[in-house]
Design a protein around this motif. Structure first.
Motif, mmCIF file in Angstrom:
data_model
loop_
_atom_site.group_PDB
_atom_site.id
_atom_site.type_symbol
_atom_site.label_atom_id
_atom_site.label_comp_id
_atom_site.label_asym_id
_atom_site.label_seq_id
_atom_site.Cartn_x
_atom_site.Cartn_y
_atom_site.Cartn_z
ATOM 1 N N GLN A 70 15.430 10.698 44.939
ATOM 2 C CA GLN A 70 14.700 10.895 46.247
ATOM 3 C C GLN A 70 13.338 10.046 46.381
ATOM 4 O O GLN A 70 13.084 9.898 47.350
ATOM 5 C CB GLN A 70 14.393 12.322 46.315
ATOM 6 C CG GLN A 70 15.577 13.167 46.380
ATOM 7 C CD GLN A 70 15.150 14.864 46.579
ATOM 8 O OE1 GLN A 70 13.812 15.045 46.483
ATOM 9 N NE2 GLN A 70 16.193 15.680 46.601
ATOM 10 N N LEU A 71 12.869 9.357 45.322
ATOM 11 C CA LEU A 71 11.636 8.669 45.304
ATOM 12 C C LEU A 71 12.083 7.159 45.869
ATOM 13 O O LEU A 71 13.008 6.489 45.382
ATOM 14 C CB LEU A 71 10.912 8.551 44.142
ATOM 15 C CG LEU A 71 10.753 9.824 43.752
ATOM 16 C CD1 LEU A 71 10.017 9.704 42.102
ATOM 17 C CD2 LEU A 71 9.706 10.900 44.176
ATOM 18 N N SER A 72 11.164 6.591 46.667
ATOM 19 C CA SER A 72 11.253 5.127 47.132
ATOM 20 C C SER A 72 10.982 4.478 46.063
ATOM 21 O O SER A 72 10.125 4.954 45.033
ATOM 22 C CB SER A 72 10.282 5.096 48.401
ATOM 23 O OG SER A 72 8.824 5.207 47.870
ATOM 24 N N GLU A 73 11.088 3.163 46.155
ATOM 25 C CA GLU A 73 10.673 2.090 45.140
ATOM 26 C C GLU A 73 9.245 2.187 44.755
ATOM 27 O O GLU A 73 8.694 2.164 43.698
ATOM 28 C CB GLU A 73 11.189 0.973 45.519
ATOM 29 C CG GLU A 73 10.836 -0.256 44.387
ATOM 30 C CD GLU A 73 11.363 -1.687 44.551
ATOM 31 O OE1 GLU A 73 11.171 -2.646 43.961
ATOM 32 O OE2 GLU A 73 12.150 -1.836 45.657
ATOM 33 N N ALA A 74 8.423 2.312 45.831
ATOM 34 C CA ALA A 74 6.910 2.539 45.696
ATOM 35 C C ALA A 74 6.436 3.697 44.922
ATOM 36 O O ALA A 74 5.579 3.646 44.221
ATOM 37 C CB ALA A 74 6.249 2.345 47.148
ATOM 38 N N MET B 200 14.144 -0.110 38.426
ATOM 39 C CA MET B 200 14.058 0.876 37.403
ATOM 40 C C MET B 200 12.702 0.939 36.657
ATOM 41 O O MET B 200 12.371 -0.024 36.246
ATOM 42 C CB MET B 200 15.330 0.787 36.407
ATOM 43 C CG MET B 200 15.453 1.735 35.233
ATOM 44 S SD MET B 200 15.877 3.204 36.122
ATOM 45 C CE MET B 200 17.672 2.815 36.522
ATOM 46 N N ILE B 201 12.204 1.824 36.257
ATOM 47 C CA ILE B 201 10.849 2.173 35.691
ATOM 48 C C ILE B 201 10.833 2.078 34.238
ATOM 49 O O ILE B 201 11.984 2.568 33.880
ATOM 50 C CB ILE B 201 9.818 3.263 36.247
ATOM 51 C CG1 ILE B 201 10.698 4.557 35.746
ATOM 52 C CG2 ILE B 201 9.635 2.891 37.560
ATOM 53 C CD1 ILE B 201 9.542 5.769 36.461
ATOM 54 N N SER B 202 10.117 1.801 33.392
ATOM 55 C CA SER B 202 10.092 1.782 31.859
ATOM 56 C C SER B 202 8.584 2.329 31.461
ATOM 57 O O SER B 202 7.515 1.773 31.866
ATOM 58 C CB SER B 202 10.381 0.570 31.319
ATOM 59 O OG SER B 202 10.066 0.626 30.096
ATOM 60 N N VAL B 203 8.822 3.442 30.723
ATOM 61 C CA VAL B 203 7.554 4.029 29.949
ATOM 62 C C VAL B 203 7.756 4.451 28.605
ATOM 63 O O VAL B 203 8.892 4.438 28.036
ATOM 64 C CB VAL B 203 7.153 5.318 30.654
ATOM 65 C CG1 VAL B 203 6.624 5.209 32.061
ATOM 66 C CG2 VAL B 203 8.281 6.348 30.546
ATOM 67 N N GLU B 204 6.808 4.198 27.723
ATOM 68 C CA GLU B 204 6.909 4.496 26.184
ATOM 69 C C GLU B 204 6.222 5.789 25.686
ATOM 70 O O GLU B 204 5.016 5.973 26.163
ATOM 71 C CB GLU B 204 6.632 3.267 25.503
ATOM 72 C CG GLU B 204 7.547 1.962 25.672
ATOM 73 C CD GLU B 204 6.936 0.874 24.764
ATOM 74 O OE1 GLU B 204 6.057 1.088 23.857
ATOM 75 O OE2 GLU B 204 7.782 -0.112 24.967
ATOM 76 N N PRO B 205 6.570 6.431 24.734
ATOM 77 C CA PRO B 205 5.987 7.539 24.276
ATOM 78 C C PRO B 205 4.951 6.771 23.027
ATOM 79 O O PRO B 205 4.906 5.766 22.871
ATOM 80 C CB PRO B 205 6.990 8.267 23.551
ATOM 81 C CG PRO B 205 8.155 7.316 23.217
ATOM 82 C CD PRO B 205 8.100 6.484 24.142
ATOM 83 N N ILE B 206 3.909 7.869 22.708
ATOM 84 C CA ILE B 206 3.097 7.355 21.581
ATOM 85 C C ILE B 206 3.895 8.077 20.440
ATOM 86 O O ILE B 206 3.758 9.097 20.147
ATOM 87 C CB ILE B 206 1.754 7.868 21.745
ATOM 88 C CG1 ILE B 206 1.150 7.460 23.085
ATOM 89 C CG2 ILE B 206 0.800 7.686 20.395
ATOM 90 C CD1 ILE B 206 -0.281 7.957 23.507
ATOM 91 N N PHE C 164 1.124 11.200 47.726
ATOM 92 C CA PHE C 164 2.420 11.327 47.230
ATOM 93 C C PHE C 164 2.914 12.683 46.874
ATOM 94 O O PHE C 164 4.162 12.981 47.225
ATOM 95 C CB PHE C 164 2.196 10.680 45.835
ATOM 96 C CG PHE C 164 3.468 10.865 44.948
ATOM 97 C CD1 PHE C 164 4.497 9.991 44.997
ATOM 98 C CD2 PHE C 164 3.462 12.027 43.923
ATOM 99 C CE1 PHE C 164 5.616 10.008 44.247
ATOM 100 C CE2 PHE C 164 4.774 11.838 43.009
ATOM 101 C CZ PHE C 164 5.814 11.069 43.364
ATOM 102 N N THR C 165 2.249 13.579 46.609
ATOM 103 C CA THR C 165 2.613 15.297 46.469
ATOM 104 C C THR C 165 2.989 15.841 47.839
ATOM 105 O O THR C 165 3.606 16.671 47.806
ATOM 106 C CB THR C 165 1.508 15.919 45.581
ATOM 107 O OG1 THR C 165 0.301 15.985 46.396
ATOM 108 C CG2 THR C 165 1.468 15.553 44.341
ATOM 109 N N ALA C 166 2.258 15.222 48.900
ATOM 110 C CA ALA C 166 2.315 15.848 50.106
ATOM 111 C C ALA C 166 3.596 15.262 50.822
ATOM 112 O O ALA C 166 4.527 15.935 51.639
ATOM 113 C CB ALA C 166 1.335 15.733 51.152
ATOM 114 N N LYS C 167 4.112 14.175 50.468
ATOM 115 C CA LYS C 167 5.228 13.464 51.228
ATOM 116 C C LYS C 167 6.420 13.909 50.600
ATOM 117 O O LYS C 167 7.455 14.027 51.304
ATOM 118 C CB LYS C 167 5.133 11.853 50.997
ATOM 119 C CG LYS C 167 6.342 11.090 51.772
ATOM 120 C CD LYS C 167 6.041 9.897 51.543
ATOM 121 C CE LYS C 167 7.221 8.931 51.901
ATOM 122 N NZ LYS C 167 7.148 7.523 51.852
ATOM 123 N N ASN C 168 6.415 14.203 49.379
ATOM 124 C CA ASN C 168 7.789 14.828 48.648
ATOM 125 C C ASN C 168 7.919 16.342 48.726
ATOM 126 O O ASN C 168 6.736 17.093 48.997
ATOM 127 C CB ASN C 168 7.664 14.205 47.264
ATOM 128 C CG ASN C 168 7.865 12.808 47.223
ATOM 129 O OD1 ASN C 168 9.016 12.288 47.287
ATOM 130 N ND2 ASN C 168 6.825 12.343 47.041
#
Length: 241
Positions: free
Chosen positions: A151-155, A1-7, A207-211
């Motif tokens: 649909q995205l892989s872990e990488a 699970m990824i984690s991002v924060e707003p400003i 990345f954009t071509a694969k998906n």
């Protein structure tokens, strides 16, 4: 699970000593300010002309006491016109004061047009970034684009996280540049340019071509990359002044 924060609004205020919404409006208010300023100058000119006209009417009335009724009526009409113009001038003054107050909230009251435009563009980029962070957080909680994320892989999920983290870091750096320019328009930004990291375009294309093109995260990756490229172009332009 990824984690991002707003400003956050508080973080923006800490970095810029300014209100985020006020910064977003600042440059657009400039054209309105110049228009109102011109109108107020014209009203001052009309007031001066009116005062001269009243003085002339009084002078002529003193030279011709027999026509004092006509001169008094003319002076009264001119006085009413002057009062109307004065009300307009005061209203324009209040509008100009509100804009200056808004610029003060944006910490841009005495800034050059170039710096004000940069600050406004930057604040809007922060809002765009925060919107995408909010969208991602909703997806992680099973929101609208949850299936796209699955649909995205872990990488690939880590790649999305790296996009957010890098864009966030460069936005924070750009806010530091903007604060330095607000406080000193002649400040050098060369030291900040060394902190810019070039996006690996080949990795982005892979990345954009694969998906699937319908995947929201492909679109999001492109949007983040465009924001980052535009931000870096603005910083380089400021560095080459």
């Amino acid at each position: 699970m990824i984690s991002v924060e707003p400003i956050s609004v508080d973080e923006f205020r800490q970095l810029m000593a300014a209100d985020l919404d006020a910064c977003c409006e600042a440059f657009d208010l400039r054209a309105e300010y110049l228009r109102l300023q011109q109108q107020r100058l014209r009203s001052w000119g009309m007031l001066a002309f009116g005062l001269i006209a009243i003085a002339l009417v009084i002078f002529l009335g003193m030279r011709d006491p027999g026509s004092w009724v006509s001169y008094t009526a003319a002076a009264g009409i001119l006085l009413l016109l002057l009062l109307g113009i004065l009300r307009v001038s005061l209203r324009l003054g209040k509008s100009l004061h509100r804009i200056r107050q808004r610029w003060q909230e944006a910490h841009l009251l005495n800034s050059t047009p170039e710096v004000m435009k940069f600050a406004t563009d930057l604040a809007r980029k922060v809002k765009d970034y925060n919107h995408w962070v909010n969208e991602l957080q909703q997806s992680l909680q099973g929101g609208q684009h949850w299936r796209d994320f699955r649909q995205l892989s872990e990488a690939e999920q880590k790649y999305i996280q790296s996009l957010f983290l890098q864009v966030r870091a460069q936005l924070v750096m750009a806010l530091q540049v903007c604060r330095a320019l607000v406080e000193d328009p002649q400040a050098s930004v060369a030291q900040y340019l060394n902190q810019m990291v070039a996006r690996d375009q080949q990795l982005l294309e892979q990345f954009t071509a694969k998906n699937l093109t319908a995947n929201r995260y492909v679109t999001l990756a492109r949007q983040l990359s465009v924001l980052e490229e535009d931000l870096q172009a603005q910083l380089r332009a400021l560095g080459s002044r």
